[in-house]
Design an enzyme around this catalytic site. Structure first.
Site, PDB file in Angstrom:
ATOM      1  N   THR A  36    -115.418   3.083   3.890  1.00 63.30           N
ATOM      2  CA  THR A  36    -114.108   3.412   3.323  1.00 63.30           C
ATOM      3  C   THR A  36    -113.068   3.684   4.403  1.00 63.30           C
ATOM      4  OG1 THR A  36    -112.901   4.869   1.809  1.00 63.30           O
ATOM      5  CG2 THR A  36    -114.668   5.873   3.072  1.00 63.30           C
ATOM      6  N   ARG A  37    -111.804   3.393   4.060  1.00 62.29           N
ATOM      7  CA  ARG A  37    -110.684   3.726   4.940  1.00 62.29           C
ATOM      8  C   ARG A  37    -109.680   4.563   4.175  1.00 62.29           C
ATOM      9  NH1 ARG A  37    -107.650  -0.910   2.769  1.00 62.29           N
ATOM     10  NH2 ARG A  37    -105.705   0.138   3.271  1.00 62.29           N
ATOM     11  N   HIS A  41    -111.690   9.882  -3.999  1.00 58.04           N
ATOM     12  CA  HIS A  41    -111.308  10.617  -5.201  1.00 58.04           C
ATOM     13  C   HIS A  41    -112.510  10.632  -6.146  1.00 58.04           C
ATOM     14  CE1 HIS A  41    -107.356  10.760  -3.551  1.00 58.04           C
ATOM     15  NE2 HIS A  41    -107.322   9.438  -3.436  1.00 58.04           N
ATOM     16  N   HIS A  79    -114.507   7.432  -6.771  1.00 56.18           N
ATOM     17  CA  HIS A  79    -115.365   6.997  -5.661  1.00 56.18           C
ATOM     18  C   HIS A  79    -116.640   7.830  -5.602  1.00 56.18           C
ATOM     19  CE1 HIS A  79    -111.174   6.172  -4.230  1.00 56.18           C
ATOM     20  NE2 HIS A  79    -111.704   4.979  -4.125  1.00 56.18           N
ATOM     21  N   ARG A 126    -114.417  -4.449  -5.289  1.00 58.42           N
ATOM     22  CA  ARG A 126    -113.395  -5.437  -5.586  1.00 58.42           C
ATOM     23  C   ARG A 126    -112.463  -5.501  -4.378  1.00 58.42           C
ATOM     24  NH1 ARG A 126    -108.459  -5.850  -7.360  1.00 58.42           N
ATOM     25  NH2 ARG A 126    -107.981  -7.484  -8.877  1.00 58.42           N
TER      26      ARG A 126
END
Ligand code: PPS
Length: 572
Positions: free
Chosen positions: A196-197, A201, A204, A290
């Protein structure tokens, strides 16, 4: 056959032993040295610690060609991303084939030596097309390739002396072998990694938790802290957010480690790359969502890649990558049931209320200081984000005027400054063309190189002012679009960048000729004069364009004020 369990034997690193490193360091002090760019330091770290295994150094020309054309090294191994030492033409020309060079960090510390076996001028347009899908500068990596990367690539094996030094979150950073050892110690034989970057929340948290349950694996939150997409939330803030979210997982099922990767936002190829990197870090499963590592829209306003291209390319190479893909479930909040559910598993869609907040909407709410509901994120995370991103009306910003000499930039900029000072609230600094050329750039002339330097200096000062909550008003000619874009990126890391094109025509500027310079330019007494004998790239998408013919200065400045209000930067 997919790896149901991970193989946790150590992987090869490029470091020499401690004793050899001490010796090599002394010897390397006599070598020609290259000062690594921030991106190169990231690449070097992962080369040296085995994160980029099987690479043994920066790609040779043959490996590079294979990688660009068909994602393969010369020996046939899968590798999707060119990892090159890009340098200036001058530096490359000073080297001989087979020469050893020292690679230094930005403080001059020698991190490694490299034997330069290859030196070539790459076809960057081809690299852009093949690796990033289009030769379009709207893609951050293509922009980097054309406008930041050196013209020449060097390739050859690297000998590691020491890891790049990090003063932040040291305890949270792990090499591939450190993670492998940790998984061994904990008995984690299946580990699903989440790349992740962005801040995490609740959606996730929910999806990573589900992914781990499905794969019957432990979970590794593996955020990128090297370089991400320009404009992303800075990693300091993100790590504080991640730490808050870690507490929400069942105890000792989940771990977090920071990855000093420089992302390229290359979508499908990037996903394959990320998979290889996670396999090297001892993970058995990898979540691909996605639009994985998507770069945003191209210059025609369309997506660079299809939303599931990354999953497709990953699936096609999964066995070779050596890690099993867990595809992302699009999680949405179902209000009636007060829980997150995967969108594709909701049978009664028409009877329930499905809620979701997009990244763009979240940024808008933060920027405007609006409510962010608890179903969307954890209060600790929202609190951190609000600290770093106060509403726009409290942030610094930069107004950047551009236009021909004599177009009226300075006059409007002065009027704007006075109006903003009348309103009060934030300190205002005017970086007018002439002021800057006197105080910051007195030694510079008007060649492309000097103009670019001048503008980059202005951009640097403006970004510092913006970071510290002030208002910077810049008013140079700034004739080159790529340079203006670079300044925009510098500033947007900290606040809004408002580009104002003062669109007075060259004919009108020449007719006014307030300083008598156009006359001299026509007579050839001033060379390289913008609009007469030097280029000017008309801004394609400025935040505002003002006409000055038959319009009062006061009105022009007022148009800027209205723009600032509409952007939420000042309250009306
Ligand atoms: S740049 O291109 O953005 O670095 O230029 P800038 O720093 O704004 O400086 C422009 C002012 O310098 C004077 N001047 C010239 N302008 C353009 N081309 C040439 N060759 C040149 N030589 C001197 C000119 O007065 C510009 O002032 P402004 O305020 O724009 O009228």
């Amino acid at each position: 056959t997919h790896p149901m369990q991970n193989n946790l034997a150590p992987i090869p690193e490029l470091y020499v032993s401690y004793e050899s490193a001490q010796k090599l360091k002394v010897e390397a002090a006599d070598l020609v040295s290259w000062d690594l760019t921030p991106r190169q330091i990231c690449d070097l770290e992962l080369l040296m610690n085995g994160g980029f295994n099987p690479l043994k150094g920066f790609l040779t020309e043959e490996d590079y060609n294979g990688v660009v054309e068909n994602m393969r090294l010369a020996d046939g191994a899968l590798w999707p991303m060119p990892i090159n030492l890009d340098v200036s033409e001058d530096f490359a020309a000073s080297l001989e084939e087979g020469q050893d060079i020292a690679l230094r960090d930005q403080e001059g510390v020698i991190l490694a030596t490299m034997t330069v076996t290859d030196s070539w001028v790459p076809n960057k347009a081809r690299e852009a097309e093949k690796v990033f899908g289009a030769d379009d500068d709207a893609h951050p990596a293509v922009n980097y390739l054309h406008n930041q990367a050196g013209k020449v690539y060097l390739g050859g094996p690297v000998t590691g002396i020491q890891q790049p030094v990090h003063y932040d979150f040291r305890g949270r950073r792990d090499t591939p072998n450190e993670l492998r050892a940790y998984f061994r110690k904990m008995g984690w034989r299946k580990v699903v990694a989440f790349q992740t970057r962005n801040p995490l929340h609740r959606a996730h948290q929910e999806l990573t938790f589900r992914a781990a349950k499905e794969a019957q694996a432990n979970l590794l939150i593996h955020p990128v802290v090297g370089m991400t997409k320009p404009g992303d939330v800075d990693h300091f803030t993100r790590v504080r957010c991640y730490e808050a979210v870690l507490d929400k997982y069942p105890a000792s099922t989940t771990s977090m480690s920071l990855l000093n990767l420089a992302m390229r936002m290359a979508g499908p190829r990037e996903a394959v790359w990320h998979g290889l990197i996670r396999a090297n870090h001892g993970c058995s499963h990898f979540i691909v969502g996605r639009d994985h590592a998507g770069p945003g829209k191209n210059s025609a306003g369309e997506d660079f890649y299809g939303p599931y291209d990354a999953q497709d390319l990953f699936r096609a190479h999964q066995d070779e990558i050596g890690i099993e893909m867990v595809d992302f479930k699009h999680m949405v909040w179902v209000q009636e049931r007060a829980q997150y559910e995967p969108m594709d598993e909701i049978k009664d869609k028409d009877d329930v209320t499905i809620l979701n907040i997009s990244g763009t909407e979240l940024r808008r709410r933060l920027a405007e200081g609006l409510e962010i509901p608890e179903w969307f994120s954890f209060p600790e995370v929202v609190k951190e984000l609000r600290k770093t991103k106060p509403p726009r009306s409290k942030q610094g910003f930069t107004v950047f005027f551009t236009g021909f000499s004599g177009s009226g930039k300075s006059t409007i900029a002065n009027a704007l400054m006075v109006k903003l000072m009348e309103m009060g609230g934030r300190p205002v600094t005017l970086l007018d063309g002439d002021i800057v050329r006197k105080n910051l750039s007195s030694e510079l002339g008007f060649s492309k190189e000097h103009r670019d330097l001048n503008i980059r200096r202005i951009g640097y000062v403006a970004s510092e002012i913006t970071k510290n909550g002030g208002i910077a008003i810049c008013a140079p000619i700034a004739p080159y679009a790529t340079t203006r874009r670079a300044v925009r990126e510098d500033v947007e890391a900290f606040g809004a960048f408002v580009e104002v094109h003062v669109a007075t025509s060259i004919e009108e500027c020449e007719r006014r000729d307030r300083k008598g310079l156009y006359k001299l330019a026509r007579e050839g007494k001033i060379k390289e004069f913008t609009g007469i004998s030097d280029p000017y790239d008309v801004p394609a998408n400025p935040e505002l364009s003002v006409e000055t013919e038959n319009v009062e200065v006061d009105n022009c400045a007022h148009q800027v004020i209205l723009k600032l209000e509409s952007m939420g930067l000042i309250s009306g």
